[in-house]
Scaffold this motif. Structure first.
Motif, PDB file in Angstrom:
ATOM      1  N   HIS A 114       0.727  -1.105  -0.030  1.00 61.68           N
ATOM      2  CA  HIS A 114       0.441  -0.358   0.207  1.00 61.68           C
ATOM      3  C   HIS A 114       1.107   1.132  -0.055  1.00 61.68           C
ATOM      4  N   ALA A 115       1.910   0.983   0.758  1.00 62.26           N
ATOM      5  CA  ALA A 115       2.969   2.302   0.680  1.00 62.26           C
ATOM      6  C   ALA A 115       3.733   2.878  -0.417  1.00 62.26           C
ATOM      7  N   GLU A 116       3.856   1.693  -1.468  1.00 62.73           N
ATOM      8  CA  GLU A 116       4.734   1.880  -2.454  1.00 62.73           C
ATOM      9  C   GLU A 116       3.120   2.177  -3.935  1.00 62.73           C
ATOM     10  N   ARG A 117       2.122   1.972  -3.322  1.00 57.17           N
ATOM     11  CA  ARG A 117       0.975   2.133  -4.467  1.00 57.17           C
ATOM     12  C   ARG A 117       0.624   3.933  -4.365  1.00 57.17           C
ATOM     13  N   THR A 118       1.220   4.116  -3.130  1.00 61.31           N
ATOM     14  CA  THR A 118       1.267   5.646  -2.321  1.00 61.31           C
ATOM     15  C   THR A 118       1.328   6.347  -3.077  1.00 61.31           C
ATOM     16  N   GLY A 119       2.984   6.407  -2.761  1.00 58.00           N
ATOM     17  CA  GLY A 119       4.367   6.731  -2.940  1.00 58.00           C
ATOM     18  C   GLY A 119       4.881   7.102  -0.814  1.00 58.00           C
ATOM     19  N   ARG A 120       4.236   6.194  -0.585  1.00 57.72           N
ATOM     20  CA  ARG A 120       4.949   6.851   1.036  1.00 57.72           C
ATOM     21  C   ARG A 120       6.497   5.486   1.466  1.00 57.72           C
ATOM     22  N   ARG A 121       6.582   5.768   2.799  1.00 58.72           N
ATOM     23  CA  ARG A 121       8.120   5.203   2.874  1.00 58.72           C
ATOM     24  C   ARG A 121       7.324   4.340   3.661  1.00 58.72           C
ATOM     25  N   PHE A 122       8.113   2.695   3.861  1.00 55.67           N
ATOM     26  CA  PHE A 122       7.720   2.348   4.972  1.00 55.67           C
ATOM     27  C   PHE A 122       8.882   2.194   5.307  1.00 55.67           C
ATOM     28  N   LEU A 123       8.528   1.302   6.678  1.00 48.81           N
ATOM     29  CA  LEU A 123       9.545   0.530   7.619  1.00 48.81           C
ATOM     30  C   LEU A 123       9.328  -1.041   8.566  1.00 48.81           C
ATOM     31  N   ALA A 124       9.428  -1.444   8.914  1.00 55.53           N
ATOM     32  CA  ALA A 124       8.876  -2.380   9.745  1.00 55.53           C
ATOM     33  C   ALA A 124       9.893  -2.920  11.242  1.00 55.53           C
ATOM     34  N   TYR A 125       9.031  -2.710  12.352  1.00 60.72           N
ATOM     35  CA  TYR A 125      10.543  -3.924  13.661  1.00 60.72           C
ATOM     36  C   TYR A 125       9.409  -4.568  13.596  1.00 60.72           C
ATOM     37  N   ARG A 126      10.211  -6.260  13.721  1.00 62.83           N
ATOM     38  CA  ARG A 126       9.576  -6.919  14.199  1.00 62.83           C
ATOM     39  C   ARG A 126      10.444  -7.157  16.654  1.00 62.83           C
ATOM     40  N   GLU A 127       9.463  -7.169  16.838  1.00 59.46           N
ATOM     41  CA  GLU A 127       9.855  -7.499  18.230  1.00 59.46           C
ATOM     42  C   GLU A 127      10.423  -8.329  18.726  1.00 59.46           C
ATOM     43  N   THR A 128      10.892  -9.131  20.055  1.00 65.63           N
ATOM     44  CA  THR A 128      11.741 -10.212  20.066  1.00 65.63           C
ATOM     45  C   THR A 128      11.086  -9.981  22.126  1.00 65.63           C
ATOM     46  N   PRO A 129      10.317 -11.050  21.754  1.00 66.32           N
ATOM     47  CA  PRO A 129      10.351 -11.539  23.439  1.00 66.32           C
ATOM     48  C   PRO A 129      10.744 -12.221  24.456  1.00 66.32           C
ATOM     49  N   ALA A 130      10.254 -10.846  25.347  1.00 69.76           N
ATOM     50  CA  ALA A 130      11.351 -11.662  26.719  1.00 69.76           C
ATOM     51  C   ALA A 130      11.051 -13.105  27.279  1.00 69.76           C
ATOM     52  N   GLY A 131      12.315 -14.905  27.555  1.00 69.78           N
ATOM     53  CA  GLY A 131      11.068 -15.608  27.980  1.00 69.78           C
ATOM     54  C   GLY A 131      10.097 -16.069  27.817  1.00 69.78           C
ATOM     55  N   HIS A 132       9.657 -16.315  25.925  1.00 70.10           N
ATOM     56  CA  HIS A 132       8.479 -16.439  25.986  1.00 70.10           C
ATOM     57  C   HIS A 132       8.747 -17.508  24.985  1.00 70.10           C
ATOM     58  N   TRP A 133       7.855 -18.106  24.497  1.00 68.91           N
ATOM     59  CA  TRP A 133       7.805 -18.716  22.944  1.00 68.91           C
ATOM     60  C   TRP A 133       7.251 -18.683  22.138  1.00 68.91           C
ATOM     61  N   PHE A 134       6.120 -17.710  21.873  1.00 68.52           N
ATOM     62  CA  PHE A 134       5.759 -16.614  21.609  1.00 68.52           C
ATOM     63  C   PHE A 134       6.996 -16.014  20.205  1.00 68.52           C
ATOM     64  N   PRO A 135       7.129 -16.048  18.959  1.00 71.37           N
ATOM     65  CA  PRO A 135       8.271 -15.302  18.004  1.00 71.37           C
ATOM     66  C   PRO A 135       7.933 -13.968  18.410  1.00 71.37           C
ATOM     67  N   GLY A 136       6.701 -13.651  18.700  1.00 72.17           N
ATOM     68  CA  GLY A 136       6.387 -12.271  18.680  1.00 72.17           C
ATOM     69  C   GLY A 136       5.828 -11.298  17.035  1.00 72.17           C
ATOM     70  N   ASP A 137       5.210 -10.232  17.705  1.00 73.26           N
ATOM     71  CA  ASP A 137       4.820  -9.200  16.373  1.00 73.26           C
ATOM     72  C   ASP A 137       5.617  -8.711  16.112  1.00 73.26           C
ATOM     73  N   GLY A 138       5.180  -7.592  15.515  1.00 67.84           N
ATOM     74  CA  GLY A 138       5.958  -6.556  15.092  1.00 67.84           C
ATOM     75  C   GLY A 138       5.095  -5.232  15.021  1.00 67.84           C
ATOM     76  N   ILE A 139       5.499  -4.039  14.163  1.00 69.50           N
ATOM     77  CA  ILE A 139       5.131  -2.857  13.984  1.00 69.50           C
ATOM     78  C   ILE A 139       5.412  -2.536  12.516  1.00 69.50           C
ATOM     79  N   GLY A 140       4.629  -2.285  11.873  1.00 70.74           N
ATOM     80  CA  GLY A 140       4.335  -1.729  10.037  1.00 70.74           C
ATOM     81  C   GLY A 140       4.042  -0.667  10.041  1.00 70.74           C
ATOM     82  N   LEU A 141       4.708   0.531   9.492  1.00 72.07           N
ATOM     83  CA  LEU A 141       4.558   1.980   9.513  1.00 72.07           C
ATOM     84  C   LEU A 141       4.583   2.731   8.193  1.00 72.07           C
ATOM     85  N   ALA A 142       4.345   3.120   7.633  1.00 74.00           N
ATOM     86  CA  ALA A 142       4.088   3.653   6.672  1.00 74.00           C
ATOM     87  C   ALA A 142       3.943   5.268   6.825  1.00 74.00           C
ATOM     88  N   TRP A 143       4.652   6.074   5.979  1.00 79.62           N
ATOM     89  CA  TRP A 143       4.485   7.773   6.707  1.00 79.62           C
ATOM     90  C   TRP A 143       5.121   8.400   5.114  1.00 79.62           C
TER      91      TRP A 143
END
Length: 260
Positions: A231-260
């Motif tokens: 969507h960012a590419e189609r609308t001429g925005r910049r995009f970055l993604a962050y992926r979290e690393t949980p501490a002491g948890h089996w779940f690999p984590g989610d993240g934040i994508g941001l287009a601006w």
């Protein structure tokens, strides 16, 4: 073949750690979805830089925002007490853990939005974090509100107490229809509802017409789809993604994508 025993030892040690963490969680946690956890120290630092770059604020300022939400004793006390008294207390842990949501908090503090929209509320933990940031902004002369959209009438029980509810508009109904019915421009839009790629895409398409100039688009689904990047590419925005690393948890984590 000579290296096989050493390689096996490394794999077995890693798997043993994962199994131990998983077993510990099975017997100590009540959560069955929307898992909560702390971030590793390194992951927090990476998140601080992610917010710094995407919001154009010094990284030291972002760390200060993290410290604010970490030190908000009133919010933590409210979440703990309300969770314990809820009919869903058997499905929630007592500990208050925000994970990547401290990034949401910092983004709202940095951008001073007048109107935030989030889709997907569940218990309302993220809503409270957004509301806490908006309350801080209001105290500093930059008032704002969050429209929280969910299809479940029971959603958002954590965000139904003052002062947090004073800046929250909880809307029950289909998210696409609710976005279309918004009567105010949107400064920050956060997708965190139905995580199918098709629904995520429709939400961003619906939100596009409601965005104020320079509005931000965020996705909580960035580790699963490339929808926001496309969507960012189609609308001429910049995009970055962050992926979290949980501490002491089996779940690999989610993240934040941001287009601006």
């Amino acid at each position: 073949m000579a290296a096989f025993p050493k390689r096996l030892h490394r794999v077995a040690r890693h798997d043993a750690q994962v199994i131990a963490t998983s077993v510990r969680w099975l017997f100590t946690s009540r959560e069955h979805h929307n898992y909560t956890y702390e971030l590793t120290r390194l992951s927090r630092e990476h998140l601080a830089w992610f917010v710094s770059i995407t919001c154009a604020v010094p990284v030291a300022t972002v760390r200060g925002y993290f410290a604010e939400i970490d030190g908000d004793a009133a919010l933590r006390g409210h979440i703990t007490a309300t969770t314990a008294a809820s009919a869903r207390s058997g499905l929630a842990d007592k500990q208050v853990r925000y994970a990547r949501r401290i990034g949401w908090y910092a983004i709202v503090r940095a951008k001073r939005p007048a109107h935030v929209v989030e889709t997907g509320v569940d218990k309302g933990l993220g809503t409270c974090v957004l509301a806490a940031a908006l309350l801080r902004n209001t105290a500093e002369g930059a008032p704002g509100r969050v429209s929280s959209l969910d299809i479940n009438p029971e959603a958002g029980y954590l965000a139904r107490a003052s002062p947090w509810r004073d800046v929250v508009d909880l809307v029950i109904g289909d998210s696409i229809a609710s976005i279309g019915a918004l009567d105010r421009k949107v400064d920050i839009f956060l997708h965190d509802s139905n995580h199918s790629a098709g629904h995520e895409r429709r939400e961003f398409q619906a939100a596009e017409a409601k965005l104020s100039p320079g509005g931000l688009l965020l996705s909580d689904n960035v580790t699963m789809t490339n929808v926001l990047a496309e969507h960012a590419e189609r609308t001429g925005r910049r995009f970055l993604a962050y992926r979290e690393t949980p501490a002491g948890h089996w779940f690999p984590g989610d993240g934040i994508g941001l287009a601006w």
